[in-house]
Design a protein around this motif. Structure first.
Motif, PDB file in Angstrom:
ATOM      1  N   LYS A  11       0.871  -1.180   0.000  1.00  0.00           N
ATOM      2  CA  LYS A  11       0.000   0.000   0.000  1.00  0.00           C
ATOM      3  C   LYS A  11       0.909   1.231   0.000  1.00  0.00           C
ATOM      4  O   LYS A  11       2.042   1.166   0.503  1.00  0.00           O
ATOM      5  CB  LYS A  11      -0.860   0.026   1.278  1.00  0.00           C
ATOM      6  CG  LYS A  11      -1.842  -1.113   1.358  1.00  0.00           C
ATOM      7  CD  LYS A  11      -3.149  -0.731   0.667  1.00  0.00           C
ATOM      8  CE  LYS A  11      -4.121  -1.889   0.577  1.00  0.00           C
ATOM      9  NZ  LYS A  11      -4.172  -2.555  -0.717  1.00  0.00           N
ATOM     10  N   PRO A  12       0.430   2.364  -0.518  1.00  0.00           N
ATOM     11  CA  PRO A  12       1.277   3.555  -0.510  1.00  0.00           C
ATOM     12  C   PRO A  12       1.844   3.868   0.881  1.00  0.00           C
ATOM     13  O   PRO A  12       2.997   4.279   1.008  1.00  0.00           O
ATOM     14  CB  PRO A  12       0.327   4.654  -0.997  1.00  0.00           C
ATOM     15  CG  PRO A  12      -0.668   3.938  -1.851  1.00  0.00           C
ATOM     16  CD  PRO A  12      -0.843   2.590  -1.235  1.00  0.00           C
ATOM     17  N   GLU A  13       1.063   3.610   1.948  1.00  0.00           N
ATOM     18  CA  GLU A  13       1.532   3.912   3.319  1.00  0.00           C
ATOM     19  C   GLU A  13       2.723   3.036   3.712  1.00  0.00           C
ATOM     20  O   GLU A  13       3.427   3.341   4.688  1.00  0.00           O
ATOM     21  CB  GLU A  13       0.452   3.659   4.382  1.00  0.00           C
ATOM     22  CG  GLU A  13      -0.930   4.190   4.140  1.00  0.00           C
ATOM     23  CD  GLU A  13      -1.714   3.386   3.100  1.00  0.00           C
ATOM     24  OE1 GLU A  13      -1.701   3.823   1.917  1.00  0.00           O
ATOM     25  OE2 GLU A  13      -2.312   2.351   3.455  1.00  0.00           O
ATOM     26  N   ASP A  14       2.947   1.944   2.967  1.00  0.00           N
ATOM     27  CA  ASP A  14       4.072   1.067   3.326  1.00  0.00           C
ATOM     28  C   ASP A  14       5.421   1.675   2.930  1.00  0.00           C
ATOM     29  O   ASP A  14       6.467   1.155   3.293  1.00  0.00           O
ATOM     30  CB  ASP A  14       3.934  -0.298   2.623  1.00  0.00           C
ATOM     31  CG  ASP A  14       2.717  -1.044   3.096  1.00  0.00           C
ATOM     32  OD1 ASP A  14       2.264  -0.768   4.229  1.00  0.00           O
ATOM     33  OD2 ASP A  14       2.194  -1.887   2.335  1.00  0.00           O
ATOM     34  N   ILE A  15       5.376   2.729   2.140  1.00  0.00           N
ATOM     35  CA  ILE A  15       6.644   3.345   1.704  1.00  0.00           C
ATOM     36  C   ILE A  15       7.029   4.399   2.739  1.00  0.00           C
ATOM     37  O   ILE A  15       6.522   5.517   2.741  1.00  0.00           O
ATOM     38  CB  ILE A  15       6.517   3.963   0.286  1.00  0.00           C
ATOM     39  CG1 ILE A  15       5.988   2.932  -0.713  1.00  0.00           C
ATOM     40  CG2 ILE A  15       7.852   4.557  -0.199  1.00  0.00           C
ATOM     41  CD1 ILE A  15       6.832   1.672  -0.873  1.00  0.00           C
ATOM     42  N   GLN A  16       7.895   4.008   3.667  1.00  0.00           N
ATOM     43  CA  GLN A  16       8.290   4.902   4.757  1.00  0.00           C
ATOM     44  C   GLN A  16       9.779   5.227   4.716  1.00  0.00           C
ATOM     45  O   GLN A  16      10.248   6.093   5.458  1.00  0.00           O
ATOM     46  CB  GLN A  16       7.938   4.270   6.119  1.00  0.00           C
ATOM     47  CG  GLN A  16       6.424   4.187   6.381  1.00  0.00           C
ATOM     48  CD  GLN A  16       5.733   5.554   6.292  1.00  0.00           C
ATOM     49  OE1 GLN A  16       6.328   6.598   6.599  1.00  0.00           O
ATOM     50  NE2 GLN A  16       4.475   5.573   5.847  1.00  0.00           N
ATOM     51  N   SER A  17      10.526   4.519   3.886  1.00  0.00           N
ATOM     52  CA  SER A  17      11.953   4.823   3.756  1.00  0.00           C
ATOM     53  C   SER A  17      12.343   4.561   2.307  1.00  0.00           C
ATOM     54  O   SER A  17      11.593   3.892   1.579  1.00  0.00           O
ATOM     55  CB  SER A  17      12.775   3.915   4.680  1.00  0.00           C
ATOM     56  OG  SER A  17      12.751   2.597   4.140  1.00  0.00           O
ATOM     57  N   LEU A  18      13.509   5.052   1.904  1.00  0.00           N
ATOM     58  CA  LEU A  18      13.934   4.792   0.519  1.00  0.00           C
ATOM     59  C   LEU A  18      14.143   3.299   0.295  1.00  0.00           C
ATOM     60  O   LEU A  18      13.959   2.787  -0.804  1.00  0.00           O
ATOM     61  CB  LEU A  18      15.215   5.571   0.200  1.00  0.00           C
ATOM     62  CG  LEU A  18      15.035   7.077  -0.023  1.00  0.00           C
ATOM     63  CD1 LEU A  18      16.379   7.736  -0.290  1.00  0.00           C
ATOM     64  CD2 LEU A  18      14.075   7.359  -1.176  1.00  0.00           C
TER      65      LEU A  18
END
Ligand code: DLL
Length: 434
Positions: A47-54
């Motif tokens: 999910k988009p929210e899973d992208i929390q770091s590079l």
């Protein structure tokens, strides 16, 4: 001169913060607006929210040329057509062309990225730039055009072809900077020589060449023809066009516009990320594109990246020369060969090249590699011993470099095909059973 010092010389932590912020918003945007991405991310459980770091970028599935073709022509656009102001396409020589749509902001960013490319090669507003890429759907000409104008250079939009006229314009208009493919720059240079025009006496001083690779030996051959310095730049239409990366005057790799692209190097077999300095396939994520953002696009280009600060003062990561495209790699009797390796050898032998052709055939079920190489002066043709020396040197150097026995055939100067765009130097006749 550095075009955007705040970005090009930013600390790594600053760049990474910008990248993360832009990556998050790109992923969210494409998830919401492009059905292909929603399906693909859902299927991968991301999910988009899973992208929390590079590092979370690794969770995102790759996008390939096949995905682009499957969504031909507009299904990867992330904005309504009313916001698209330009459409380009890749050449499509290997199947359906891929289409790219740009918004007004995309065009502004593109001009900014290309302005950096030309600026880091040493172009200034005083330059008179002759654009010898073909204008049209190809991104090379219009990309360089707007970037050079943004820098303030005077642009001559001559386009590719009509080679004698290219030289006439150089003379009449006082061209100082040439834009084109390395192959076309070579062809223009040779034509000038044949016409008796000494390019060394003209104001031309800078070649900003790209859209295909060239070896260091080819760079030197072009520089010698013109008496100018040649700088390389890299890009591909799918992610923008030219403007992705370009050499600075240090010429140790091409600085990447990292505030617009995240570039990864992966193992093409496993898809795992490679460490800095290791060779692999270039994968690009666009982080500012509005019209058609791409997540983890597999370019099929083989290169490596380094992150050390450059002596020019820029801190942006550098991408090294592309060894070749994975689909250009020849497998000859089980040995992997990139045409660029053959080019390096041929051009390192005095009297040979720089024009050559590689022919692959199959004889009695065995792959056979032949190189046709122009000798560079007609006088050599009468000197049997010289011809033998050239043939033997190329053959033995190729054996050392690529571990293969290659048939070397020397041919007359100016007898092989010339190219006004990207060169096609390999003819592979194996599929045709010849
Ligand atoms: O060639 C964009 C471009 C135009 C770049 C002008 C630089 C200057 P395409 O036609 O989509 O776009 O082709 C992209 O060309 O994946 C590489 O395989 C190859 N390529 C581009 N630049 C280089 C380079 C433009 N400097 C494909 N070295 C890419 C090696 C290059 N290959």
């Amino acid at each position: 001169m550095i075009f955007s010092p705040a970005i090009e010389c930013a600390e790594r932590s600053e760049i990474e913060a910008i990248q993360l912020d832009r990556l998050k918003s790109t992923v969210k945007r494409v998830y919401e607006t492009v059905p292909y991405y929603k399906e693909k991310l859902d299927a991968a459980g991301v999910k988009p929210e899973d992208i929390q770091s590079l590092d979370d970028l690794k969770k995102i599935p790759f996008t390939t040329k096949a995905d682009m073709r499957a969504n031909y022509p507009y299904r990867l656009f992330a904005v309504p057509m009313k916001d698209i102001v330009r459409i380009h396409a890749s050449s499509g020589t290997t199947g359906t062309a891929t289409v790219v749509g740009y918004t007004k902001t995309d065009l502004d960013n593109w001009a900014e990225c290309v302005a950096r490319v030309v600026c880091q090669a040493g172009a200034t507003p005083d330059d008179i730039a002759q654009i010898s890429f073909g204008y049209g759907l190809f991104t090379g000409a219009l990309g360089l055009h707007y970037g050079l104008e943004k820098l303030g250079a005077a642009v001559i939009p001559v386009s590719a072809g009509n080679t004698k006229r290219q030289i006439q314009l150089m003379q009449d208009y006082g061209t100082t900077l040439l834009v084109g493919t390395p192959s076309y720059a070579l062809y223009i240079g040779e034509t000038a020589k044949q016409m008796g025009v000494d390019l060394h006496e003209l104001p031309i001083r800078l070649g900003v060449l790209g859209a295909e690779g060239h070896t260091e030996e080819m760079r030197k051959a072009i520089e010698d023809l013109y008496g100018m310095r040649v700088f390389e730049n890299y890009g591909l239409s799918e992610v923008m066009g030219p403007g992705v990366a370009g050499e600075c005057t240090e010429q140790v790799g091409m600085h990447i516009a990292e505030d617009h692209f995240i570039v990864e190097i992966i193992d093409p077999e496993t898809g795992e990320n490679k460490a800095p300095g290791e060779m692999g396939e270039v994968v690009i994520t666009t982080i500012t594109k509005e019209g058609q953002p791409l997540l983890r696009y597999r370019t099929r280009d083989i290169s490596s990246i380094s992150y050390e600060k450059c002596a020019c003062g820029r801190t942006s990561a550098r991408m090294h020369k592309v060894l070749g495209r994975s689909d250009d790699m020849l497998i000859i009797r089980g040995v992997n060969v990139f045409p660029s390796q053959i080019e390096s050898v041929i051009l390192s032998v005095p009297g040979a090249g720089p024009n050559y052709e590689i022919i692959v055939t199959k004889e009695n079920h065995m792959d056979r590699l032949e190189v046709l190489v122009e000798v560079n002066s007609a006088e050599l043709l009468a000197k049997f011993a010289e011809l033998e020396r050239i043939t033997n040197s190329i053959r033995s150097r190729l054996r050392e470099e690529i571990l293969l026995d290659v048939k070397v055939s020397l041919v007359n100067p100016m007898s092989l095909k010339r190219f006004e765009g990207k060169a096609k130097r390999v003819t592979d006749l194996r599929d045709k059973g010849e």
